[in-house]
Scaffold this motif. Structure first.
Motif, short mmCIF file in Angstrom:
data_model
loop_
_atom_site.label_atom_id
_atom_site.label_comp_id
_atom_site.label_asym_id
_atom_site.label_seq_id
_atom_site.Cartn_x
_atom_site.Cartn_y
_atom_site.Cartn_z
N THR A 113 -2.97 -6.56 5.24
CA THR A 113 -3.26 -6.58 3.80
C THR A 113 -2.25 -7.44 3.03
O THR A 113 -1.19 -7.79 3.56
CB THR A 113 -3.19 -5.15 3.21
OG1 THR A 113 -1.85 -4.68 3.36
CG2 THR A 113 -4.14 -4.22 3.92
N ARG A 114 -2.62 -7.75 1.81
CA ARG A 114 -1.73 -8.52 0.94
C ARG A 114 -0.40 -7.79 0.75
O ARG A 114 0.68 -8.40 0.77
CB ARG A 114 -2.43 -8.74 -0.41
CG ARG A 114 -1.63 -9.56 -1.39
CD ARG A 114 -2.39 -9.85 -2.67
NE ARG A 114 -1.47 -9.89 -3.79
CZ ARG A 114 -0.72 -10.95 -4.09
NH1 ARG A 114 -0.81 -12.06 -3.37
NH2 ARG A 114 0.13 -10.92 -5.10
N GLU A 115 -0.47 -6.47 0.60
CA GLU A 115 0.75 -5.66 0.44
C GLU A 115 1.66 -5.87 1.65
O GLU A 115 2.86 -6.15 1.51
CB GLU A 115 0.40 -4.16 0.32
CG GLU A 115 -0.33 -3.81 -0.97
CD GLU A 115 0.35 -4.42 -2.19
OE1 GLU A 115 1.57 -4.22 -2.33
OE2 GLU A 115 -0.34 -5.14 -2.96
N GLN A 119 1.66 -8.27 3.69
CA GLN A 119 2.13 -9.66 3.75
C GLN A 119 3.31 -9.87 2.81
O GLN A 119 4.28 -10.57 3.15
CB GLN A 119 0.99 -10.62 3.41
CG GLN A 119 -0.11 -10.61 4.47
CD GLN A 119 -1.23 -11.60 4.19
OE1 GLN A 119 -1.02 -12.62 3.54
NE2 GLN A 119 -2.41 -11.30 4.69
N LEU A 120 3.25 -9.23 1.63
CA LEU A 120 4.37 -9.33 0.68
C LEU A 120 5.61 -8.68 1.27
O LEU A 120 6.72 -9.23 1.17
CB LEU A 120 4.00 -8.67 -0.65
CG LEU A 120 3.02 -9.47 -1.53
CD1 LEU A 120 2.49 -8.60 -2.68
CD2 LEU A 120 3.70 -10.73 -2.07
N VAL A 134 0.38 -12.57 10.56
CA VAL A 134 -1.03 -12.22 10.37
C VAL A 134 -1.83 -12.55 11.64
O VAL A 134 -2.62 -11.75 12.12
CB VAL A 134 -1.63 -12.96 9.15
CG1 VAL A 134 -3.12 -12.66 9.02
CG2 VAL A 134 -0.90 -12.56 7.86
N VAL A 174 -3.60 -16.70 4.78
CA VAL A 174 -2.54 -15.92 4.17
C VAL A 174 -2.95 -15.56 2.75
O VAL A 174 -3.46 -16.41 2.01
CB VAL A 174 -1.24 -16.75 4.18
CG1 VAL A 174 -0.12 -16.02 3.47
CG2 VAL A 174 -0.85 -17.07 5.61
N ALA A 175 -2.78 -14.30 2.40
CA ALA A 175 -3.24 -13.84 1.09
C ALA A 175 -2.19 -14.02 0.00
O ALA A 175 -2.44 -13.73 -1.15
CB ALA A 175 -3.66 -12.37 1.18
N ILE A 176 -1.00 -14.48 0.39
CA ILE A 176 0.03 -14.70 -0.64
C ILE A 176 0.31 -16.18 -0.75
O ILE A 176 -0.01 -16.96 0.16
CB ILE A 176 1.32 -13.91 -0.32
CG1 ILE A 176 1.96 -14.44 0.98
CG2 ILE A 176 1.05 -12.42 -0.20
CD1 ILE A 176 3.33 -13.84 1.26
N SER A 177 0.90 -16.58 -1.86
CA SER A 177 1.12 -18.01 -2.10
C SER A 177 2.56 -18.26 -2.54
O SER A 177 3.36 -17.32 -2.67
CB SER A 177 0.18 -18.48 -3.20
OG SER A 177 0.58 -17.87 -4.42
N LYS A 237 2.09 -16.21 8.04
CA LYS A 237 0.85 -16.57 8.72
C LYS A 237 0.90 -16.16 10.20
O LYS A 237 -0.07 -15.62 10.74
CB LYS A 237 0.60 -18.08 8.61
CG LYS A 237 -0.66 -18.49 9.34
CD LYS A 237 -1.19 -19.83 8.87
CE LYS A 237 -2.55 -20.07 9.49
NZ LYS A 237 -3.14 -21.35 9.12
N ASP A 289 3.88 -16.17 -5.29
CA ASP A 289 4.42 -14.85 -4.95
C ASP A 289 5.88 -14.95 -4.50
O ASP A 289 6.72 -14.12 -4.85
CB ASP A 289 3.58 -14.21 -3.83
CG ASP A 289 2.18 -13.91 -4.29
OD1 ASP A 289 2.01 -13.21 -5.30
OD2 ASP A 289 1.23 -14.42 -3.64
#
Ligand code: CTP
Length: 439
Positions: free
Chosen positions: A418-420, A422-423, A411, A382-385, A408, A388
Protein backbone atom coordinates in the motif's frame (compact mmCIF):
# COMPACT_ATOMS: atom_id res chain seq x y z
CA UNK A 1 -25.83 -20.75 -64.27
CA UNK A 2 -26.42 -17.61 -62.29
CA UNK A 3 -28.52 -18.26 -59.18
CA UNK A 4 -30.46 -15.60 -57.40
CA UNK A 5 -32.16 -15.46 -54.07
CA UNK A 6 -33.07 -12.76 -51.62
CA UNK A 7 -31.21 -12.63 -48.33
CA UNK A 8 -32.92 -9.60 -46.87
CA UNK A 9 -33.88 -11.59 -43.77
CA UNK A 10 -30.20 -12.45 -43.17
CA UNK A 11 -29.18 -8.83 -43.52
CA UNK A 12 -31.80 -7.86 -40.96
CA UNK A 13 -30.81 -10.65 -38.58
CA UNK A 14 -27.07 -10.38 -38.78
CA UNK A 15 -26.19 -6.74 -39.37
CA UNK A 16 -26.35 -3.97 -36.80
CA UNK A 17 -29.33 -1.66 -37.42
CA UNK A 18 -27.18 1.34 -38.39
CA UNK A 19 -25.24 -0.71 -40.93
CA UNK A 20 -28.46 -2.00 -42.48
CA UNK A 21 -29.73 1.57 -42.70
CA UNK A 22 -26.48 2.63 -44.36
CA UNK A 23 -26.89 -0.07 -47.01
CA UNK A 24 -30.47 0.99 -47.68
CA UNK A 25 -29.41 4.61 -47.99
CA UNK A 26 -26.63 3.60 -50.41
CA UNK A 27 -29.18 1.77 -52.56
CA UNK A 28 -31.64 4.69 -52.52
CA UNK A 29 -28.91 7.22 -53.29
CA UNK A 30 -27.77 5.11 -56.22
CA UNK A 31 -31.30 4.79 -57.53
CA UNK A 32 -31.81 8.56 -57.42
CA UNK A 33 -28.60 8.97 -59.40
CA UNK A 34 -29.57 6.26 -61.87
CA UNK A 35 -26.98 3.72 -60.71
CA UNK A 36 -27.18 0.22 -59.34
CA UNK A 37 -25.25 -0.29 -56.12
CA UNK A 38 -24.01 -3.59 -54.66
CA UNK A 39 -22.31 -4.68 -51.48
CA UNK A 40 -19.56 -7.11 -52.49
CA UNK A 41 -16.59 -9.19 -51.43
CA UNK A 42 -15.44 -10.14 -47.96
CA UNK A 43 -18.34 -8.27 -46.38
CA UNK A 44 -20.92 -10.49 -48.11
CA UNK A 45 -18.85 -13.64 -47.59
CA UNK A 46 -18.55 -13.01 -43.85
CA UNK A 47 -22.21 -12.07 -43.51
CA UNK A 48 -23.21 -15.41 -45.04
CA UNK A 49 -20.78 -17.19 -42.72
CA UNK A 50 -22.18 -15.30 -39.74
CA UNK A 51 -18.88 -13.53 -39.01
CA UNK A 52 -18.98 -9.82 -38.17
CA UNK A 53 -17.11 -7.67 -40.71
CA UNK A 54 -17.08 -3.87 -40.56
CA UNK A 55 -15.36 -3.32 -43.90
CA UNK A 56 -18.15 -2.43 -46.28
CA UNK A 57 -17.22 -2.67 -49.96
CA UNK A 58 -19.61 -1.18 -52.49
CA UNK A 59 -19.51 -1.47 -56.26
CA UNK A 60 -21.47 1.06 -58.27
CA UNK A 61 -22.53 0.57 -61.86
CA UNK A 62 -21.95 4.14 -62.93
CA UNK A 63 -19.78 6.95 -61.66
CA UNK A 64 -18.60 5.64 -58.29
CA UNK A 65 -16.85 8.83 -57.26
CA UNK A 66 -19.91 11.01 -57.87
CA UNK A 67 -22.01 8.48 -56.00
CA UNK A 68 -19.55 8.49 -53.09
CA UNK A 69 -19.67 12.29 -52.99
CA UNK A 70 -23.45 12.34 -52.65
CA UNK A 71 -23.64 9.44 -50.21
CA UNK A 72 -20.81 10.94 -48.19
CA UNK A 73 -22.61 14.27 -47.86
CA UNK A 74 -25.77 12.52 -46.70
CA UNK A 75 -23.81 10.60 -44.08
CA UNK A 76 -21.69 13.52 -42.94
CA UNK A 77 -18.65 11.46 -43.92
CA UNK A 78 -15.18 12.53 -44.95
CA UNK A 79 -14.57 11.58 -48.56
CA UNK A 80 -11.22 10.48 -49.98
CA UNK A 81 -11.59 10.05 -53.74
CA UNK A 82 -9.00 8.40 -55.96
CA UNK A 83 -9.97 9.73 -59.34
CA UNK A 84 -7.41 7.64 -61.19
CA UNK A 85 -8.95 4.38 -59.97
CA UNK A 86 -12.50 5.76 -59.87
CA UNK A 87 -12.73 4.71 -56.24
CA UNK A 88 -13.42 6.54 -53.01
CA UNK A 89 -13.26 5.87 -49.31
CA UNK A 90 -15.90 7.28 -47.01
CA UNK A 91 -15.03 7.75 -43.37
CA UNK A 92 -18.16 8.15 -41.28
CA UNK A 93 -18.25 10.19 -38.07
CA UNK A 94 -18.44 6.86 -36.20
CA UNK A 95 -15.13 5.80 -37.75
CA UNK A 96 -16.87 3.27 -40.00
CA UNK A 97 -15.23 3.06 -43.42
CA UNK A 98 -16.96 2.37 -46.69
CA UNK A 99 -15.03 1.58 -49.86
CA UNK A 100 -16.69 2.55 -53.11
CA UNK A 101 -15.53 1.22 -56.48
CA UNK A 102 -16.74 1.91 -59.98
CA UNK A 103 -17.85 -0.72 -62.41
CA UNK A 104 -18.25 1.05 -65.70
CA UNK A 105 -21.28 0.19 -67.73
CA UNK A 106 -20.02 -0.61 -71.16
CA UNK A 107 -22.12 -0.45 -74.24
CA UNK A 108 -21.18 -2.27 -77.37
CA UNK A 109 -22.81 -1.06 -80.52
CA UNK A 110 -22.89 -3.66 -83.18
CA UNK A 111 -22.79 -2.53 -86.75
CA UNK A 112 -25.67 -3.16 -89.09
CA UNK A 113 -28.50 -2.09 -86.84
CA UNK A 114 -28.12 -4.81 -84.23
CA UNK A 115 -29.20 -3.67 -80.78
CA UNK A 116 -26.81 -2.07 -78.34
CA UNK A 117 -25.77 -4.60 -75.69
CA UNK A 118 -25.10 -3.68 -72.16
CA UNK A 119 -22.45 -5.85 -70.53
CA UNK A 120 -22.91 -6.38 -66.85
CA UNK A 121 -19.98 -4.47 -65.51
CA UNK A 122 -20.56 -5.92 -62.06
CA UNK A 123 -19.77 -9.34 -63.44
CA UNK A 124 -16.58 -8.03 -65.04
CA UNK A 125 -15.59 -6.39 -61.79
CA UNK A 126 -16.17 -9.56 -59.79
CA UNK A 127 -14.39 -11.75 -62.33
CA UNK A 128 -11.19 -9.82 -61.68
CA UNK A 129 -11.22 -10.90 -58.04
CA UNK A 130 -9.36 -13.71 -56.36
CA UNK A 131 -11.69 -16.51 -55.23
CA UNK A 132 -15.26 -17.51 -55.87
CA UNK A 133 -16.14 -17.04 -52.19
CA UNK A 134 -15.20 -13.36 -52.59
CA UNK A 135 -17.35 -12.75 -55.67
CA UNK A 136 -20.76 -12.70 -54.03
CA UNK A 137 -22.70 -9.46 -54.28
CA UNK A 138 -25.87 -8.15 -52.68
CA UNK A 139 -28.09 -5.80 -54.68
CA UNK A 140 -28.90 -2.66 -52.68
CA UNK A 141 -31.27 -0.81 -55.01
CA UNK A 142 -34.69 -0.42 -53.34
CA UNK A 143 -36.54 -2.58 -55.87
CA UNK A 144 -34.06 -5.46 -55.48
CA UNK A 145 -32.73 -4.89 -51.97
CA UNK A 146 -31.16 -8.04 -50.57
CA UNK A 147 -30.96 -9.96 -53.83
CA UNK A 148 -27.87 -12.16 -53.76
CA UNK A 149 -25.90 -12.12 -56.99
CA UNK A 150 -23.76 -15.20 -57.53
CA UNK A 151 -22.07 -15.36 -60.94
CA UNK A 152 -19.32 -17.83 -60.11
CA UNK A 153 -20.72 -20.43 -57.74
CA UNK A 154 -19.56 -18.68 -54.61
CA UNK A 155 -22.47 -19.91 -52.49
CA UNK A 156 -21.74 -23.54 -53.28
CA UNK A 157 -18.03 -23.12 -52.50
CA UNK A 158 -18.90 -21.36 -49.26
CA UNK A 159 -21.08 -24.34 -48.36
CA UNK A 160 -18.41 -26.87 -49.34
CA UNK A 161 -15.60 -24.90 -47.74
CA UNK A 162 -13.59 -24.63 -50.94
CA UNK A 163 -11.18 -21.87 -52.00
CA UNK A 164 -11.38 -21.72 -55.78
CA UNK A 165 -9.63 -19.34 -58.15
CA UNK A 166 -11.74 -17.96 -60.97
CA UNK A 167 -9.38 -18.56 -63.85
CA UNK A 168 -6.05 -20.15 -64.63
CA UNK A 169 -4.05 -16.91 -64.73
CA UNK A 170 -5.24 -15.66 -61.36
CA UNK A 171 -1.99 -16.39 -59.51
CA UNK A 172 0.23 -15.29 -62.34
CA UNK A 173 -1.60 -11.96 -62.37
CA UNK A 174 -1.27 -11.60 -58.63
CA UNK A 175 0.99 -14.04 -56.76
CA UNK A 176 0.02 -12.62 -53.35
CA UNK A 177 -3.28 -14.44 -53.85
CA UNK A 178 -1.49 -17.70 -53.08
CA UNK A 179 -0.76 -16.51 -49.56
CA UNK A 180 -4.32 -15.20 -49.31
CA UNK A 181 -5.66 -18.64 -50.26
CA UNK A 182 -3.65 -20.22 -47.46
CA UNK A 183 -4.78 -17.54 -45.04
CA UNK A 184 -8.43 -18.24 -45.88
CA UNK A 185 -7.85 -21.98 -45.38
CA UNK A 186 -6.70 -21.32 -41.84
CA UNK A 187 -9.24 -18.68 -41.04
CA UNK A 188 -12.35 -20.55 -42.18
CA UNK A 189 -11.04 -24.11 -41.95
CA UNK A 190 -11.56 -24.33 -45.70
CA UNK A 191 -9.58 -26.26 -48.27
CA UNK A 192 -7.95 -25.04 -51.46
CA UNK A 193 -9.68 -26.85 -54.34
CA UNK A 194 -7.72 -29.49 -56.27
CA UNK A 195 -7.59 -27.55 -59.53
CA UNK A 196 -6.66 -24.35 -57.70
CA UNK A 197 -3.87 -26.19 -55.88
CA UNK A 198 -2.54 -27.34 -59.25
CA UNK A 199 -2.55 -23.71 -60.41
CA UNK A 200 -0.59 -22.74 -57.31
CA UNK A 201 2.00 -25.47 -57.86
CA UNK A 202 2.31 -24.41 -61.44
CA UNK A 203 2.80 -20.79 -60.44
CA UNK A 204 5.53 -21.88 -58.00
CA UNK A 205 7.25 -23.80 -60.79
CA UNK A 206 7.13 -20.65 -62.91
CA UNK A 207 8.96 -18.88 -60.10
CA UNK A 208 6.42 -16.08 -59.96
CA UNK A 209 7.54 -15.07 -56.49
CA UNK A 210 10.84 -13.93 -57.88
CA UNK A 211 9.38 -10.79 -59.37
CA UNK A 212 7.22 -10.04 -56.37
CA UNK A 213 8.48 -7.21 -54.19
CA UNK A 214 9.62 -7.98 -50.66
CA UNK A 215 7.23 -5.38 -49.31
CA UNK A 216 4.20 -7.12 -50.80
CA UNK A 217 5.29 -10.54 -49.57
CA UNK A 218 5.99 -9.12 -46.14
CA UNK A 219 2.56 -7.52 -46.03
CA UNK A 220 0.89 -10.86 -46.79
CA UNK A 221 3.06 -12.72 -44.27
CA UNK A 222 2.13 -10.17 -41.63
CA UNK A 223 -1.58 -10.70 -42.33
CA UNK A 224 -1.02 -14.46 -42.12
CA UNK A 225 0.76 -14.09 -38.78
CA UNK A 226 -2.08 -12.00 -37.39
CA UNK A 227 -4.80 -14.36 -38.56
CA UNK A 228 -5.92 -17.58 -36.87
CA UNK A 229 -3.64 -20.65 -37.18
CA UNK A 230 -0.59 -18.96 -38.71
CA UNK A 231 1.68 -21.95 -38.14
CA UNK A 232 -0.56 -24.28 -40.13
CA UNK A 233 -0.37 -21.62 -42.85
CA UNK A 234 3.42 -21.41 -42.71
CA UNK A 235 3.68 -25.20 -42.83
CA UNK A 236 1.33 -25.24 -45.81
CA UNK A 237 3.45 -22.58 -47.51
CA UNK A 238 6.56 -24.63 -46.89
CA UNK A 239 4.96 -27.84 -48.13
CA UNK A 240 3.87 -26.11 -51.34
CA UNK A 241 7.42 -24.85 -51.78
CA UNK A 242 6.36 -21.23 -51.34
CA UNK A 243 8.60 -20.24 -48.46
CA UNK A 244 11.62 -21.64 -50.28
CA UNK A 245 10.54 -19.75 -53.39
CA UNK A 246 10.53 -16.50 -51.42
CA UNK A 247 13.93 -17.28 -49.97
CA UNK A 248 15.75 -20.61 -49.48
CA UNK A 249 16.52 -19.64 -45.88
CA UNK A 250 12.80 -19.61 -45.05
CA UNK A 251 12.58 -23.38 -45.35
CA UNK A 252 12.23 -24.68 -41.79
CA UNK A 253 12.78 -28.16 -40.30
CA UNK A 254 10.35 -29.97 -37.95
CA UNK A 255 12.25 -28.75 -34.87
CA UNK A 256 11.51 -25.17 -35.84
CA UNK A 257 7.92 -26.11 -36.56
CA UNK A 258 7.59 -27.03 -32.87
CA UNK A 259 9.07 -23.69 -31.84
CA UNK A 260 6.61 -21.87 -34.10
CA UNK A 261 3.74 -23.82 -32.57
CA UNK A 262 4.92 -22.84 -29.13
CA UNK A 263 5.02 -19.21 -30.30
CA UNK A 264 1.42 -19.58 -31.44
CA UNK A 265 0.44 -20.88 -27.98
CA UNK A 266 2.26 -18.04 -26.22
CA UNK A 267 0.80 -15.37 -28.51
CA UNK A 268 -2.71 -16.78 -28.00
CA UNK A 269 -2.15 -16.83 -24.25
CA UNK A 270 -0.93 -13.24 -24.28
CA UNK A 271 -3.86 -12.04 -26.37
CA UNK A 272 -6.28 -13.58 -23.86
CA UNK A 273 -4.79 -11.36 -21.16
CA UNK A 274 -6.36 -8.42 -23.02
CA UNK A 275 -3.47 -6.15 -22.18
CA UNK A 276 -3.25 -2.71 -23.64
CA UNK A 277 0.06 -3.15 -25.41
CA UNK A 278 -0.49 -5.37 -28.45
CA UNK A 279 2.63 -7.12 -29.71
CA UNK A 280 3.66 -6.99 -33.34
CA UNK A 281 2.84 -10.67 -33.78
CA UNK A 282 4.57 -10.94 -37.14
CA UNK A 283 7.87 -9.91 -35.55
CA UNK A 284 7.48 -12.64 -32.91
CA UNK A 285 7.05 -15.25 -35.67
CA UNK A 286 9.91 -13.75 -37.63
CA UNK A 287 12.18 -14.11 -34.59
CA UNK A 288 11.09 -17.75 -34.55
CA UNK A 289 11.78 -18.22 -38.26
CA UNK A 290 15.33 -16.86 -37.90
CA UNK A 291 16.01 -18.61 -34.61
CA UNK A 292 19.52 -20.04 -34.68
CA UNK A 293 20.55 -17.98 -37.74
CA UNK A 294 23.67 -15.87 -37.81
CA UNK A 295 23.47 -12.12 -38.40
CA UNK A 296 24.31 -12.47 -42.10
CA UNK A 297 21.43 -14.85 -42.78
CA UNK A 298 19.01 -12.61 -40.90
CA UNK A 299 20.28 -9.72 -42.96
CA UNK A 300 19.62 -11.61 -46.20
CA UNK A 301 16.03 -12.22 -45.13
CA UNK A 302 15.27 -8.72 -43.90
CA UNK A 303 16.63 -7.43 -47.21
CA UNK A 304 14.56 -9.83 -49.29
CA UNK A 305 11.45 -8.86 -47.34
CA UNK A 306 12.38 -5.17 -47.54
CA UNK A 307 12.06 -4.50 -43.85
CA UNK A 308 12.17 -0.77 -43.21
CA UNK A 309 15.40 0.23 -41.41
CA UNK A 310 13.58 0.72 -38.10
CA UNK A 311 12.26 -2.88 -38.24
CA UNK A 312 15.64 -4.33 -39.21
CA UNK A 313 17.19 -2.48 -36.30
CA UNK A 314 14.46 -3.74 -33.93
CA UNK A 315 15.07 -7.35 -35.00
CA UNK A 316 18.84 -7.04 -34.69
CA UNK A 317 18.85 -5.27 -31.34
CA UNK A 318 16.23 -7.62 -29.92
CA UNK A 319 18.30 -10.63 -30.95
CA UNK A 320 21.36 -9.13 -29.24
CA UNK A 321 19.36 -8.37 -26.10
CA UNK A 322 17.89 -11.87 -26.09
CA UNK A 323 21.28 -13.54 -26.08
CA UNK A 324 22.34 -11.46 -23.08
CA UNK A 325 18.97 -11.96 -21.39
CA UNK A 326 19.08 -15.74 -21.77
CA UNK A 327 22.42 -15.88 -19.92
CA UNK A 328 21.26 -13.59 -17.17
CA UNK A 329 17.97 -15.43 -16.79
CA UNK A 330 19.72 -18.80 -16.47
CA UNK A 331 21.98 -17.29 -13.82
CA UNK A 332 18.95 -15.79 -12.06
CA UNK A 333 17.34 -19.23 -11.96
CA UNK A 334 20.46 -20.91 -10.57
CA UNK A 335 20.85 -18.32 -7.82
CA UNK A 336 17.16 -18.05 -6.91
CA UNK A 337 17.17 -14.36 -7.74
CA UNK A 338 14.58 -11.91 -6.50
CA UNK A 339 11.62 -10.48 -8.42
CA UNK A 340 13.37 -7.13 -8.56
CA UNK A 341 16.33 -8.80 -10.25
CA UNK A 342 13.99 -10.53 -12.68
CA UNK A 343 12.48 -7.16 -13.45
CA UNK A 344 15.92 -5.73 -14.19
CA UNK A 345 16.71 -8.57 -16.57
CA UNK A 346 13.44 -8.55 -18.52
CA UNK A 347 12.27 -4.94 -18.58
CA UNK A 348 14.77 -3.72 -21.23
CA UNK A 349 13.58 -6.33 -23.77
CA UNK A 350 10.76 -5.38 -26.19
CA UNK A 351 7.49 -7.28 -25.78
CA UNK A 352 8.02 -9.20 -29.05
CA UNK A 353 11.36 -10.48 -27.76
CA UNK A 354 9.85 -11.55 -24.45
CA UNK A 355 7.07 -13.55 -26.12
CA UNK A 356 9.61 -15.24 -28.39
CA UNK A 357 11.86 -15.95 -25.40
CA UNK A 358 8.96 -17.40 -23.44
CA UNK A 359 8.17 -19.78 -26.32
CA UNK A 360 11.81 -20.69 -26.79
CA UNK A 361 12.51 -21.30 -23.09
CA UNK A 362 12.68 -25.01 -22.25
CA UNK A 363 13.03 -24.70 -18.48
CA UNK A 364 9.51 -24.53 -17.07
CA UNK A 365 10.45 -22.36 -14.09
CA UNK A 366 12.09 -19.77 -16.36
CA UNK A 367 9.11 -19.83 -18.72
CA UNK A 368 6.95 -19.14 -15.67
CA UNK A 369 9.26 -16.32 -14.64
CA UNK A 370 8.79 -14.57 -17.99
CA UNK A 371 5.05 -15.10 -17.80
CA UNK A 372 5.01 -13.65 -14.26
CA UNK A 373 6.88 -10.59 -15.52
CA UNK A 374 4.38 -10.11 -18.36
CA UNK A 375 1.26 -10.60 -16.24
CA UNK A 376 2.21 -8.78 -13.03
CA UNK A 377 5.73 -7.49 -12.49
CA UNK A 378 5.80 -5.10 -15.42
CA UNK A 379 2.71 -3.36 -14.04
CA UNK A 380 4.23 -2.67 -10.66
CA UNK A 381 4.31 0.99 -10.03
CA UNK A 382 5.26 3.12 -7.11
CA UNK A 383 2.40 4.96 -5.45
CA UNK A 384 4.57 7.71 -4.01
CA UNK A 385 6.40 10.48 -5.83
CA UNK A 386 9.15 13.03 -5.42
CA UNK A 387 6.61 15.35 -3.84
CA UNK A 388 6.16 12.85 -1.00
CA UNK A 389 9.92 12.61 -0.47
CA UNK A 390 10.14 16.37 -0.45
CA UNK A 391 7.31 16.55 2.06
CA UNK A 392 9.37 14.28 4.27
CA UNK A 393 11.96 16.98 4.40
CA UNK A 394 14.59 15.69 2.01
CA UNK A 395 16.22 18.36 -0.11
CA UNK A 396 15.83 17.70 -3.86
CA UNK A 397 18.88 15.99 -5.30
CA UNK A 398 20.29 12.63 -6.41
CA UNK A 399 18.98 10.88 -3.30
CA UNK A 400 15.41 11.25 -4.65
CA UNK A 401 15.83 8.66 -7.38
CA UNK A 402 17.75 6.37 -5.01
CA UNK A 403 14.88 6.48 -2.54
CA UNK A 404 12.16 5.95 -5.16
CA UNK A 405 14.12 3.11 -6.76
CA UNK A 406 14.52 1.42 -3.38
CA UNK A 407 10.78 1.68 -2.81
CA UNK A 408 10.10 0.21 -6.24
CA UNK A 409 12.33 -2.78 -5.53
CA UNK A 410 10.59 -3.37 -2.23
CA UNK A 411 7.25 -3.30 -4.07
CA UNK A 412 8.54 -5.69 -6.76
CA UNK A 413 9.76 -8.10 -4.14
CA UNK A 414 6.38 -7.97 -2.46
CA UNK A 415 7.72 -6.58 0.80
CA UNK A 416 5.57 -3.45 0.72
CA UNK A 417 2.24 -2.91 -0.99
CA UNK A 418 0.00 0.00 0.00
CA UNK A 419 0.90 3.66 -0.29
CA UNK A 420 1.18 3.80 3.52
CA UNK A 421 3.69 0.95 3.51
CA UNK A 422 5.59 2.62 0.69
CA UNK A 423 5.83 5.87 2.65
CA UNK A 424 7.09 3.94 5.67
CA UNK A 425 9.65 2.17 3.55
CA UNK A 426 10.80 5.50 2.08
CA UNK A 427 11.26 6.81 5.60
CA UNK A 428 13.41 3.77 6.45
CA UNK A 429 15.55 4.34 3.37
CA UNK A 430 15.90 8.01 4.19
CA UNK A 431 17.08 7.14 7.69
CA UNK A 432 19.65 4.68 6.46
CA UNK A 433 20.91 7.22 3.93
CA UNK A 434 21.53 9.51 6.85
CA UNK A 435 18.98 12.05 5.65
CA UNK A 436 16.79 13.44 8.36
CA UNK A 437 13.09 12.98 7.77
CA UNK A 438 10.74 15.48 9.31
CA UNK A 439 8.69 13.58 11.85
N1 CTP B 1 -8.74 -9.13 -53.86
C1 CTP B 1 -8.17 -9.80 -54.93
N2 CTP B 1 -6.83 -10.03 -54.98
C2 CTP B 1 -6.04 -9.61 -53.95
C3 CTP B 1 -6.59 -8.94 -52.86
C4 CTP B 1 -7.95 -8.71 -52.84
O1 CTP B 1 -8.87 -10.18 -55.84
N3 CTP B 1 -4.72 -9.85 -54.00
C5 CTP B 1 -10.19 -8.89 -53.84
C6 CTP B 1 -10.93 -9.95 -53.06
O2 CTP B 1 -11.95 -10.46 -53.86
C7 CTP B 1 -11.49 -9.26 -51.84
C8 CTP B 1 -11.48 -7.80 -52.21
O3 CTP B 1 -10.49 -7.65 -53.23
O4 CTP B 1 -12.78 -9.70 -51.52
C9 CTP B 1 -11.16 -6.91 -51.03
O5 CTP B 1 -9.88 -7.21 -50.51
P1 CTP B 1 -9.62 -7.36 -48.95
O6 CTP B 1 -10.32 -6.32 -48.22
O7 CTP B 1 -8.16 -7.55 -48.73
O8 CTP B 1 -10.29 -8.80 -48.75
P2 CTP B 1 -11.21 -9.53 -47.79
O9 CTP B 1 -11.72 -10.66 -48.60
O10 CTP B 1 -12.17 -8.67 -47.09
O11 CTP B 1 -10.17 -10.18 -46.79
P3 CTP B 1 -9.84 -9.74 -45.32
O12 CTP B 1 -11.06 -10.19 -44.56
O13 CTP B 1 -8.62 -10.52 -44.98
O14 CTP B 1 -9.64 -8.27 -45.33
Amino acid sequence: KRQEKNIQHLLRERLPADMLELLRLAGRTGREMGMDVYAVGGFVRDMLLGIPNDDIDLVVEGDGVAFAQTLGERLGARIRPHLKFRTAVLILPSGQKVDVATARLEYYEYPAALPVVELSSLKMDLYRRDFSINTLAVHLSPAHFGRLVDFFGGQQDLKDGVIRALHSLSFVEDPTRIIRAIRFEGRFQFRIGAQTERLIKNAVRLNIFQRLSGARIRHELRLLAEDAAPVAGLVRMRDLGLLQAIHPLLHFPPSKERLLEEIERVVTWYRLLYREEAPDVWIVYFLGLVSGFDATSVDLLTSRLQFVPRRTELVESTRRQLRFMAMQLAQWGRTNGSSAELYDILSPVPLEGLLYAMAKQRKQELKKAISRFLTTLQDVHVAISGADIKAMGVAPGPSFSIILEAVKRAVLNGRVKTREEQLEHAARVIRSLGERPVS
